[in-house]
Design an enzyme around this catalytic site. Structure first.
Site, PDB file in Angstrom:
ATOM      1  N   HIS A  83       0.837  -1.201   0.000  1.00 19.07           N
ATOM      2  CA  HIS A  83       0.000   0.000   0.000  1.00 19.07           C
ATOM      3  C   HIS A  83       0.871   1.251   0.000  1.00 19.07           C
ATOM      4  O   HIS A  83       1.965   1.274   0.574  1.00 19.07           O
ATOM      5  CB  HIS A  83      -0.974  -0.007   1.184  1.00 19.07           C
ATOM      6  CG  HIS A  83      -0.345  -0.068   2.543  1.00 19.07           C
ATOM      7  ND1 HIS A  83       0.093   1.054   3.215  1.00 19.07           N
ATOM      8  CD2 HIS A  83      -0.109  -1.106   3.372  1.00 19.07           C
ATOM      9  CE1 HIS A  83       0.574   0.709   4.402  1.00 19.07           C
ATOM     10  NE2 HIS A  83       0.461  -0.600   4.524  1.00 19.07           N
ATOM     11  N   ASP A  85      -0.104   4.275   1.138  1.00 16.05           N
ATOM     12  CA  ASP A  85      -0.495   5.252   2.154  1.00 16.05           C
ATOM     13  C   ASP A  85       0.145   4.950   3.499  1.00 16.05           C
ATOM     14  O   ASP A  85       0.689   3.870   3.726  1.00 16.05           O
ATOM     15  CB  ASP A  85      -2.022   5.290   2.302  1.00 16.05           C
ATOM     16  CG  ASP A  85      -2.608   3.935   2.666  1.00 16.05           C
ATOM     17  OD1 ASP A  85      -2.132   2.911   2.122  1.00 16.05           O
ATOM     18  OD2 ASP A  85      -3.526   3.878   3.495  1.00 16.05           O
ATOM     19  N   ASP A 115       6.363   0.605   7.058  1.00 16.41           N
ATOM     20  CA  ASP A 115       4.934   0.377   6.811  1.00 16.41           C
ATOM     21  C   ASP A 115       4.385   1.402   5.832  1.00 16.41           C
ATOM     22  O   ASP A 115       3.732   2.356   6.237  1.00 16.41           O
ATOM     23  CB  ASP A 115       4.174   0.424   8.130  1.00 16.41           C
ATOM     24  CG  ASP A 115       2.724   0.009   7.990  1.00 16.41           C
ATOM     25  OD1 ASP A 115       2.390  -0.660   6.995  1.00 16.41           O
ATOM     26  OD2 ASP A 115       1.919   0.355   8.869  1.00 16.41           O
ATOM     27  N   GLU A 147      -5.138   1.523   2.413  1.00 16.46           N
ATOM     28  CA  GLU A 147      -5.069   0.305   3.230  1.00 16.46           C
ATOM     29  C   GLU A 147      -5.272   0.627   4.697  1.00 16.46           C
ATOM     30  O   GLU A 147      -5.862  -0.171   5.444  1.00 16.46           O
ATOM     31  CB  GLU A 147      -3.715  -0.389   3.024  1.00 16.46           C
ATOM     32  CG  GLU A 147      -3.599  -1.753   3.682  1.00 16.46           C
ATOM     33  CD  GLU A 147      -3.113  -1.721   5.131  1.00 16.46           C
ATOM     34  OE1 GLU A 147      -3.214  -2.763   5.812  1.00 16.46           O
ATOM     35  OE2 GLU A 147      -2.634  -0.653   5.580  1.00 16.46           O
ATOM     36  N   GLU A 148      -4.776   1.789   5.126  1.00 15.81           N
ATOM     37  CA  GLU A 148      -4.804   2.115   6.550  1.00 15.81           C
ATOM     38  C   GLU A 148      -6.200   2.497   7.052  1.00 15.81           C
ATOM     39  O   GLU A 148      -6.383   2.676   8.255  1.00 15.81           O
ATOM     40  CB  GLU A 148      -3.817   3.246   6.854  1.00 15.81           C
ATOM     41  CG  GLU A 148      -2.353   2.925   6.562  1.00 15.81           C
ATOM     42  CD  GLU A 148      -1.762   1.894   7.508  1.00 15.81           C
ATOM     43  OE1 GLU A 148      -2.510   1.361   8.337  1.00 15.81           O
ATOM     44  OE2 GLU A 148      -0.552   1.630   7.410  1.00 15.81           O
ATOM     45  N   GLU A 172       4.103  -6.257   3.821  1.00 13.88           N
ATOM     46  CA  GLU A 172       3.941  -5.636   5.135  1.00 13.88           C
ATOM     47  C   GLU A 172       5.114  -6.034   6.045  1.00 13.88           C
ATOM     48  O   GLU A 172       5.734  -7.088   5.851  1.00 13.88           O
ATOM     49  CB  GLU A 172       2.623  -6.087   5.774  1.00 13.88           C
ATOM     50  CG  GLU A 172       1.374  -5.574   5.092  1.00 13.88           C
ATOM     51  CD  GLU A 172       0.988  -4.170   5.551  1.00 13.88           C
ATOM     52  OE1 GLU A 172       1.771  -3.525   6.270  1.00 13.88           O
ATOM     53  OE2 GLU A 172      -0.110  -3.718   5.165  1.00 13.88           O
ATOM     54  N   HIS A 359       3.015   2.351  12.808  1.00 15.72           N
ATOM     55  CA  HIS A 359       2.038   3.202  13.502  1.00 15.72           C
ATOM     56  C   HIS A 359       2.619   3.829  14.771  1.00 15.72           C
ATOM     57  O   HIS A 359       1.870   4.239  15.660  1.00 15.72           O
ATOM     58  CB  HIS A 359       0.768   2.417  13.857  1.00 15.72           C
ATOM     59  CG  HIS A 359       0.058   1.838  12.685  1.00 15.72           C
ATOM     60  ND1 HIS A 359      -1.252   1.385  12.734  1.00 15.72           N
ATOM     61  CD2 HIS A 359       0.456   1.629  11.401  1.00 15.72           C
ATOM     62  CE1 HIS A 359      -1.615   0.918  11.549  1.00 15.72           C
ATOM     63  NE2 HIS A 359      -0.585   1.060  10.734  1.00 15.72           N
TER      64      HIS A 359
END
Length: 387
Positions: A83, A85, A115, A147-148, A172, A359
């Protein structure tokens, strides 16, 4: 012959440019950003390597796009997916600029390093070593949007069914350990509609907080029931989970609360369907709904993400375990894997970096991941596209 070196960045230069392009996904409009710039950057690089480029706008999003880059032809082949984003960030907790790559203590710091923008920098370096003439099967690169938050990019791509590779790797951060199973995710808002009034006479109102208190009791009982009935040893949290995540109700101490909302999160084990989870939730709250007619509602906050499992026997699992040196595992978080799996290919999650950094403030990718990831990608491409 493809001129693979034409104006293409090395790994550090590539990850620097990728990190410098903000592409935050958020359910809050003030944070949410488009991803067109990073998609265009990836498109430019892979086009220079001889890939055919297909950029598609993702429906019902705010300026979000998917990229599919293809080199080679024929059936099968390999899909490397990720992803584009990132999550939002807390500026006060970062020790450096999240959008400026910082090279310190044998680590690259920046928002998206592990990530998972860094994965595309690795793919770019691996693809410099191949030409279209060498490929016996196609190689696909997929960069998705959102995706997030909603996983809208992967959902849209899966519905399009434009390719059917033999295998798919979603990069990932797994510490290069093959992930072949993960939990599903859904979230709901429970709303209790009461009747406001002056607190001096409770009989003239209906206190939504008091009803929610009873509803929470039912949810905690459901949580205990699920823990006792379901168990999957592959997970370090072996049961389905229910999290009471956010609650809001009332406006003043001297008013009867007229409305109360509770947001909950459910994480399901592989094999559990959305329908049965909603049925469990509805049944748990049924006594409260019957006691207080027309005052209890349940609403899905956003589209659910299914659980994922790559069934064995699987040649992809065998190859990934051999190349990585790690046995496959299960994780508690959700990914795009169940959507990519809908293409009809064997699918695993496998990438550099640790989910412990994802995150988080001061997200990083360790230098020690570079050589291992380079070798892993080259070997996968060789196995699925060159032989």
């Amino acid at each position: 012959m493809i001129n693979a070196q034409k104006a293409l960045p090395n790994f550090k230069q590539a990850i620097t440019e990728l990190i410098a392009q903000p592409s935050i996904s958020s359910t809050h409009a003030s944070w949410d950003q488009g991803n067109y710039e990073i998609i265009q950057l990836l498109a430019t690089w892979f086009e220079q390597l001889g890939f055919n480029i297909d950029i598609q706008k993702v429906p019902n999003t705010r300026n979000k796009f998917n990229l599919l880059a293809t080199i080679g032809s024929g059936e099968g082949g390999l899909l490397l997916a990720g992803h584009s984003d990132t999550v939002p960030y807390d500026e006060n907790r970062w020790q450096s600029d999240p959008f400026t790559l910082t090279n310190q203590d044998d680590k690259f710091f920046g928002l998206g390093t592990c990530d998972m923008k860094g994965f595309f920098a690795f793919i770019l370096q691996a693809c410099k070593t191949i030409t279209a003439k060498q490929l016996k099967k196609p190689l696909y690169i997929l960069a998705t949007a959102d995706e997030e938050t909603t996983m809208a990019g992967a959902r849209f791509f899966a519905k399009s069914q434009t390719i059917k590779p033999d295998a798919a790797i979603i990069g990932e951060p797994t510490n290069l350990v093959p992930v072949v199973m993960h939990k599903g995710h859904m979230s709901h808002r429970i709303t209790i509609q009461g009747k406001s009034g002056h607190s001096s006479d409770p009989s003239k109102g209906v206190n939504a907080i008091e009803i929610m208190y009873q509803a929470i009791g039912q949810l905690l009982q459901l949580k205990d029931d699920l823990n006792s009935k379901f168990h999957h040893q592959a997970f370090n949290v072996p049961t389905p989970t229910i999290n009471l995540g956010a609650i809001k109700g009332g406006d003043n101490a001297n008013r009867i609360c007229g409305s109360c909302q509770l947001d909950i999160d459910l994480r399901s084990l592989p094999g559990m369907t959305d329908e049965e989870q909603i049925q469990w939730l509805t049944k748990a709250l049924e006594p409260i709904a019957e006691k207080y007619p027309a005052r209890v509602t349940i609403k899905e906050l956003h589209l659910s993400s299914p659980s994922f499992e790559q069934a064995k026997p699987s040649s992809l699992i065998d190859i990934a375990e051999e190349i990585s040196g790690h046995s496959c595992c299960a994780v508690n978080y959700a990914t795009e894997a169940p959507f990519i799996q809908q293409l009809g290919c064997q699918t695993i999650v496998l990438g550099p970096g640790s989910i412990d950094q994802a995150h988080q403030p001061n997200e990083f990718l360790a230098h020690s991941e570079i050589a291992k990831t380079d070798q892993l990608l080259l070997t996968l491409i060789e196995r699925y596209c060159l032989k």
